[in-house]
Design a protein around this motif. Structure first.
Motif, PDB file in Angstrom:
ATOM      1  N   ALA A  58      -4.139  25.239  15.874  1.00  0.00           N
ATOM      2  CA  ALA A  58      -4.834  24.341  14.937  1.00  0.00           C
ATOM      3  C   ALA A  58      -3.916  23.215  14.488  1.00  0.00           C
ATOM      4  O   ALA A  58      -4.328  22.048  14.389  1.00  0.00           O
ATOM      5  N   GLU A  59      -2.649  23.536  14.210  1.00  0.00           N
ATOM      6  CA  GLU A  59      -1.686  22.522  13.781  1.00  0.00           C
ATOM      7  C   GLU A  59      -1.377  21.539  14.899  1.00  0.00           C
ATOM      8  O   GLU A  59      -1.168  20.345  14.651  1.00  0.00           O
TER       9      GLU A  59
ATOM     10  N   PHE B  27      -9.158  20.671  11.888  1.00  0.00           N
ATOM     11  CA  PHE B  27      -9.255  21.266  13.224  1.00  0.00           C
ATOM     12  C   PHE B  27      -9.166  22.784  13.106  1.00  0.00           C
ATOM     13  O   PHE B  27      -8.405  23.317  12.289  1.00  0.00           O
ATOM     14  N   GLU B  28      -9.944  23.461  13.938  1.00  0.00           N
ATOM     15  CA  GLU B  28      -9.994  24.916  13.920  1.00  0.00           C
ATOM     16  C   GLU B  28      -9.501  25.490  15.241  1.00  0.00           C
ATOM     17  O   GLU B  28      -9.632  24.873  16.299  1.00  0.00           O
ATOM     18  N   ALA B  29      -8.915  26.696  15.166  1.00  0.00           N
ATOM     19  CA  ALA B  29      -8.448  27.389  16.362  1.00  0.00           C
ATOM     20  C   ALA B  29      -8.289  28.868  16.031  1.00  0.00           C
ATOM     21  O   ALA B  29      -8.381  29.277  14.863  1.00  0.00           O
ATOM     22  N   GLU B  30      -8.036  29.655  17.060  1.00  0.00           N
ATOM     23  CA  GLU B  30      -7.886  31.093  16.874  1.00  0.00           C
ATOM     24  C   GLU B  30      -6.569  31.452  16.189  1.00  0.00           C
ATOM     25  O   GLU B  30      -6.440  32.523  15.609  1.00  0.00           O
TER      26      GLU B  30
ATOM     27  N   THR C 295     -19.316  18.011  -4.819  1.00  0.00           N
ATOM     28  CA  THR C 295     -19.649  17.975  -3.401  1.00  0.00           C
ATOM     29  C   THR C 295     -19.219  19.247  -2.666  1.00  0.00           C
ATOM     30  O   THR C 295     -18.300  19.949  -3.085  1.00  0.00           O
ATOM     31  N   LYS C 296     -19.879  19.500  -1.546  1.00  0.00           N
ATOM     32  CA  LYS C 296     -19.568  20.688  -0.742  1.00  0.00           C
ATOM     33  C   LYS C 296     -18.127  20.655  -0.238  1.00  0.00           C
ATOM     34  O   LYS C 296     -17.448  21.676  -0.194  1.00  0.00           O
ATOM     35  N   ILE C 297     -17.673  19.470   0.164  1.00  0.00           N
ATOM     36  CA  ILE C 297     -16.315  19.363   0.694  1.00  0.00           C
ATOM     37  C   ILE C 297     -15.280  19.595  -0.415  1.00  0.00           C
ATOM     38  O   ILE C 297     -14.231  20.209  -0.178  1.00  0.00           O
ATOM     39  N   ALA C 298     -15.568  19.141  -1.638  1.00  0.00           N
ATOM     40  CA  ALA C 298     -14.668  19.404  -2.764  1.00  0.00           C
ATOM     41  C   ALA C 298     -14.652  20.895  -3.079  1.00  0.00           C
ATOM     42  O   ALA C 298     -13.597  21.469  -3.370  1.00  0.00           O
ATOM     43  N   ASN C 299     -15.807  21.527  -2.999  1.00  0.00           N
ATOM     44  CA  ASN C 299     -15.899  22.958  -3.251  1.00  0.00           C
ATOM     45  C   ASN C 299     -15.132  23.758  -2.193  1.00  0.00           C
ATOM     46  O   ASN C 299     -14.427  24.726  -2.508  1.00  0.00           O
ATOM     47  N   LEU C 300     -15.232  23.326  -0.915  1.00  0.00           N
ATOM     48  CA  LEU C 300     -14.576  24.037   0.178  1.00  0.00           C
ATOM     49  C   LEU C 300     -13.066  24.047   0.006  1.00  0.00           C
ATOM     50  O   LEU C 300     -12.394  25.034   0.334  1.00  0.00           O
ATOM     51  N   TYR C 301     -12.513  22.942  -0.543  1.00  0.00           N
ATOM     52  CA  TYR C 301     -11.064  22.839  -0.705  1.00  0.00           C
ATOM     53  C   TYR C 301     -10.622  23.048  -2.160  1.00  0.00           C
ATOM     54  O   TYR C 301      -9.496  22.708  -2.526  1.00  0.00           O
ATOM     55  N   SER C 302     -11.525  23.598  -2.980  1.00  0.00           N
ATOM     56  CA  SER C 302     -11.215  23.989  -4.373  1.00  0.00           C
ATOM     57  C   SER C 302     -10.582  22.851  -5.166  1.00  0.00           C
ATOM     58  O   SER C 302      -9.571  23.025  -5.861  1.00  0.00           O
TER      59      SER C 302
ATOM     60  N   TYR D  22       0.853  -1.185   0.000  1.00  0.00           N
ATOM     61  CA  TYR D  22       0.000   0.000   0.000  1.00  0.00           C
ATOM     62  C   TYR D  22       0.890   1.236   0.000  1.00  0.00           C
ATOM     63  O   TYR D  22       2.021   1.202   0.489  1.00  0.00           O
ATOM     64  N   PHE D  23       0.366   2.329  -0.545  1.00  0.00           N
ATOM     65  CA  PHE D  23       1.058   3.609  -0.359  1.00  0.00           C
ATOM     66  C   PHE D  23       0.038   4.664   0.061  1.00  0.00           C
ATOM     67  O   PHE D  23      -1.129   4.629  -0.333  1.00  0.00           O
ATOM     68  N   LEU D  24       0.520   5.567   0.890  1.00  0.00           N
ATOM     69  CA  LEU D  24      -0.328   6.602   1.471  1.00  0.00           C
ATOM     70  C   LEU D  24       0.107   7.956   0.928  1.00  0.00           C
ATOM     71  O   LEU D  24       1.297   8.288   0.953  1.00  0.00           O
ATOM     72  N   LEU D  25      -0.848   8.707   0.404  1.00  0.00           N
ATOM     73  CA  LEU D  25      -0.596  10.060  -0.070  1.00  0.00           C
ATOM     74  C   LEU D  25      -1.189  11.035   0.941  1.00  0.00           C
ATOM     75  O   LEU D  25      -2.369  10.916   1.298  1.00  0.00           O
ATOM     76  N   LEU D  26      -0.391  11.970   1.388  1.00  0.00           N
ATOM     77  CA  LEU D  26      -0.819  12.905   2.429  1.00  0.00           C
ATOM     78  C   LEU D  26      -0.701  14.346   1.930  1.00  0.00           C
ATOM     79  O   LEU D  26       0.312  14.726   1.336  1.00  0.00           O
ATOM     80  N   LYS D  27      -1.761  15.112   2.176  1.00  0.00           N
ATOM     81  CA  LYS D  27      -1.734  16.534   1.847  1.00  0.00           C
ATOM     82  C   LYS D  27      -2.267  17.298   3.054  1.00  0.00           C
ATOM     83  O   LYS D  27      -3.452  17.195   3.393  1.00  0.00           O
ATOM     84  N   ALA D  28      -1.408  18.055   3.725  1.00  0.00           N
ATOM     85  CA  ALA D  28      -1.813  18.802   4.917  1.00  0.00           C
ATOM     86  C   ALA D  28      -1.485  20.279   4.720  1.00  0.00           C
ATOM     87  O   ALA D  28      -0.441  20.626   4.158  1.00  0.00           O
ATOM     88  N   GLN D  29      -2.379  21.132   5.188  1.00  0.00           N
ATOM     89  CA  GLN D  29      -2.189  22.572   5.057  1.00  0.00           C
ATOM     90  C   GLN D  29      -2.862  23.297   6.219  1.00  0.00           C
ATOM     91  O   GLN D  29      -3.732  22.743   6.894  1.00  0.00           O
ATOM     92  N   SER D  30      -2.468  24.534   6.413  1.00  0.00           N
ATOM     93  CA  SER D  30      -3.149  25.429   7.343  1.00  0.00           C
ATOM     94  C   SER D  30      -3.686  26.607   6.540  1.00  0.00           C
ATOM     95  O   SER D  30      -2.966  27.176   5.706  1.00  0.00           O
ATOM     96  N   LEU D  31      -4.953  26.953   6.794  1.00  0.00           N
ATOM     97  CA  LEU D  31      -5.616  28.010   6.037  1.00  0.00           C
ATOM     98  C   LEU D  31      -6.247  29.032   6.972  1.00  0.00           C
ATOM     99  O   LEU D  31      -6.714  28.683   8.067  1.00  0.00           O
ATOM    100  N   ARG D  32      -6.260  30.261   6.541  1.00  0.00           N
ATOM    101  CA  ARG D  32      -7.010  31.280   7.264  1.00  0.00           C
ATOM    102  C   ARG D  32      -8.426  31.296   6.704  1.00  0.00           C
ATOM    103  O   ARG D  32      -8.620  31.388   5.493  1.00  0.00           O
ATOM    104  N   ARG D  33      -9.386  31.171   7.581  1.00  0.00           N
ATOM    105  CA  ARG D  33     -10.781  31.100   7.167  1.00  0.00           C
ATOM    106  C   ARG D  33     -11.563  32.283   7.746  1.00  0.00           C
ATOM    107  O   ARG D  33     -11.140  32.914   8.717  1.00  0.00           O
ATOM    108  N   TYR D  34     -12.733  32.525   7.135  1.00  0.00           N
ATOM    109  CA  TYR D  34     -13.634  33.560   7.630  1.00  0.00           C
ATOM    110  C   TYR D  34     -15.053  33.012   7.629  1.00  0.00           C
ATOM    111  O   TYR D  34     -15.417  32.189   6.775  1.00  0.00           O
ATOM    112  N   SER D  35     -15.866  33.443   8.585  1.00  0.00           N
ATOM    113  CA  SER D  35     -17.274  33.073   8.619  1.00  0.00           C
ATOM    114  C   SER D  35     -18.045  34.159   9.355  1.00  0.00           C
ATOM    115  O   SER D  35     -17.463  34.998  10.058  1.00  0.00           O
ATOM    116  N   PHE D  36     -19.377  34.139   9.205  1.00  0.00           N
ATOM    117  CA  PHE D  36     -20.208  35.132   9.880  1.00  0.00           C
ATOM    118  C   PHE D  36     -20.154  34.959  11.397  1.00  0.00           C
ATOM    119  O   PHE D  36     -20.210  35.919  12.149  1.00  0.00           O
ATOM    120  N   GLU D  37     -20.025  33.679  11.843  1.00  0.00           N
ATOM    121  CA  GLU D  37     -20.041  33.407  13.271  1.00  0.00           C
ATOM    122  C   GLU D  37     -18.704  33.717  13.944  1.00  0.00           C
ATOM    123  O   GLU D  37     -18.651  34.298  15.026  1.00  0.00           O
TER     124      GLU D  37
END
Length: 291
Positions: free
Chosen positions: A150-151, A142-145, A213-220, A98-113
């Motif tokens: 978050a990382e 995971f989300e944080a201030e 899908t919404k999740i595909a849209n969220l991560y472009s 088996y092989f595992l492909l990993l893609k990890a990132q940190s993003l700045r997000r915005y929301s109304f809440e």
């Protein structure tokens, strides 16, 4: 029973128990897995060692540099959107189960809440070298201030993520053995071939577009999903198999959509016949001004 016979029976039992341990437990532990990070992001490089620590408890993890060198020797367009053939070539080049492909990132997000916050995520693809199938896909987020917090949460998830991967791969061999394709479905003939004479291909009565899908849209996500289907002589979809996977729920979206379609069966000389068809769906995020 004499003491000598009791000892003989005890040692005989021990030999059997040892043999059972030898033939049962190492089988899974001897499975070889390579962990690859095509995006080379800092978050991917930080998460990978922690993930490998836990994977090593159940698998033989391969050397990163050798695996990466073998991976880069294989031709592909998108490492996170491989066809079955490309994935099998990757597995063969690396020499792993088996092989595992990993893609990890940190993003700045915005929301109304929350207004501004940070998200650290990892998209994990685990592929069988034998079949090229995507046998496990998951996105952990995971989300944080702030980004460091978050990382930190993402890194702390390595143990649970590894356990989930290991559990899935324990059952994968059985699932693959049950996933055999039918042999009585011929492929569509080439347009100018003799087989194409008096042949009418199958057609859906109504084409349905799979959901982006919404999740595909969220991560472009931009990806192509290929699906191979067997349409029997009555127009029913007898089998559907993803032959180029993408994750992010897109494979499931395509499979569900194709199975909803009603088909006019293929014909040759006026007689219906079962046929194997390859369908391709391209996905990309649509900008607001493109709608």
């Amino acid at each position: 029973m004499t003491r000598k016979k009791i000892c003989q029976k005890f040692f005989s039992f021990c030999r059997v128990a040892v043999l059972c341990l030898i033939f049962v437990f190492p089988v899974f532990a001897q499975q070889k897995i390579a962990v690859l990070i095509p995006d080379k992001s800092l978050q991917s490089q930080t998460l990978t060692p922690k993930l490998k620590i836990f994977l090593t408890q159940n698998f033989k993890t391969l050397d990163d540099s050798l695996s990466e060198a073998a991976f880069s020797s294989v031709t592909y367009e998108n490492p996170f959107n491989l066809s079955l053939r490309e994935a099998k070539n990757v597995g063969a080049a690396i020499g792993c189960d088996y092989f595992l492909l990993l893609k990890a990132q940190s993003l700045r997000r915005y929301s109304f809440e929350k207004k501004e916050f940070y998200e650290s995520f990892a998209a994990v693809f685990v592929i069988s070298s034998r079949s090229g199938r995507l046998v496990f896909w998951k996105l952990v987020s995971f989300e944080a201030e702030n980004s460091s917090e978050a990382e930190k949460k993402l890194l702390n998830s390595a143990s649970d993520l590894s356990a989930e991967i290991s559990q899935k791969l324990k059952t994968d061999a059985k699932e693959e053995s049950n996933g055999k394709s039918a042999d009585n479905f011929e492929s569509l003939p080439d347009e100018n071939s003799p087989e194409a004479k008096d042949f009418r291909p199958p057609l859906p009565y109504k084409r349905i577009r799979p959901e982006y899908t919404k999740i595909a849209n969220l991560y472009s996500v931009e990806a192509t999903v290929d699906i191979e289907i067997d349409v029997d002589e009555t127009g029913k979809v007898a089998r559907a198999e993803i032959v180029r996977w993408a994750g992010f729920g897109l494979d499931e979206s395509v499979t569900e959509t194709v199975r909803k379609m009603n088909w006019r069966p293929a014909e040759r000389n006026g007689k219906t016949l079962p046929v194997r068809v390859l369908l391709r769906y391209n996905f990309k995020k649509i900008a607001p001004d493109e709608k």
